[in-house]
Design an enzyme around this catalytic site. Structure first.
Site, short mmCIF file in Angstrom:
data_model
loop_
_atom_site.label_atom_id
_atom_site.label_comp_id
_atom_site.label_asym_id
_atom_site.label_seq_id
_atom_site.Cartn_x
_atom_site.Cartn_y
_atom_site.Cartn_z
N ILE A 134 1.22 -4.46 3.27
CA ILE A 134 1.41 -3.37 4.23
C ILE A 134 1.38 -2.11 3.35
O ILE A 134 2.32 -1.86 2.61
CB ILE A 134 2.73 -3.51 5.01
N PRO A 135 0.29 -1.37 3.40
CA PRO A 135 -0.03 -0.39 2.35
C PRO A 135 0.75 0.93 2.37
O PRO A 135 0.18 2.00 2.61
CB PRO A 135 -1.52 -0.16 2.55
N CYS A 136 2.02 0.86 2.06
CA CYS A 136 2.83 2.09 1.98
C CYS A 136 2.38 2.99 0.83
O CYS A 136 2.65 4.19 0.85
CB CYS A 136 4.31 1.74 1.86
N HIS A 137 1.66 2.44 -0.12
CA HIS A 137 1.16 3.25 -1.25
C HIS A 137 0.07 4.23 -0.81
O HIS A 137 -0.25 5.15 -1.54
CB HIS A 137 0.62 2.34 -2.37
N ARG A 138 -0.44 4.08 0.40
CA ARG A 138 -1.48 4.97 0.91
C ARG A 138 -0.91 6.20 1.63
O ARG A 138 -1.65 6.96 2.24
CB ARG A 138 -2.41 4.21 1.85
#
Length: 179
Positions: A134-138
């Site tokens: 779940i791409p919270c780094h984006r």
């Protein structure tokens, strides 16, 4: 019962957690809030089918492929607001970024509110229990600041570079509370 396994990755050792047949956690070594959504002790079990699938997904991801999030049975543990934010995170394409404010606007529109706090969104993003997938780094600050990643800013940079994100307008802040 909750189970865990580990996965060696280019961004450090990753811990995976599952409940029944669903992935409920993924944390990098030293990550803030590591395991905080899991309500009981986890038992190590490296051979569960959900872990085999998740590890193959991560192999492909770290090899530079763009595996679909929908291939994995995800069940992050959190309240309705956090679930809504995490669902939006799953819609951010590989190599792209969005801002906390943009997510706040989407949540406000979906809930029929005039506005939503970017800070509240930041809290939900920061407590994402299935990071990387779940791409919270984006998610970045409105000014391009690479702030607020519970796995560490160097990990955030590595993940964005791996995905081929345009880093030219992004920067690591020199000071701040979300470092």
């Amino acid at each position: 019962m909750y189970y865990s396994t580990t996965y060696p990755s280019p961004v450090g050792m990753i811990t995976l957690a599952c409940h029944d047949d669903n992935l409920v956690g993924l944390w990098t070594e030293g990550q803030k809030y590591h395991g905080d959504t899991i309500p009981e002790a986890m038992t190590e079990n490296n051979d569960l089918p959900v872990f085999v699938i998740a590890k193959k997904w991560l192999d492909r991801y770290f090899a530079g492929e763009k595996p679909d999030i929908a291939e994995l049975p995800l069940a992050p543990i959190g309240g309705e607001f956090r679930q809504a934010v995490w669902k939006i995170l799953c819609e951010i394409p590989y190599g792209k970024v969005t801002t906390y404010g943009d997510i706040a606007k989407k949540i406000a529109a979906k809930t029929g509110k005039e506005r939503m706090s970017g800070r509240a969104v930041g809290g939900a993003v920061g407590h994402n229990p299935i990071s990387v997938i779940i791409p919270c780094h984006r998610v970045v600050g409105s000014n391009g600041s690479l702030t607020g990643f519970s796995g560490g800013l160097q990990t955030k940079v590595k993940l964005l570079e791996l995905e081929g994100a345009d880093m030219s307008n992004l920067f690591i802040p020199k000071k701040g509370t979300a470092l």
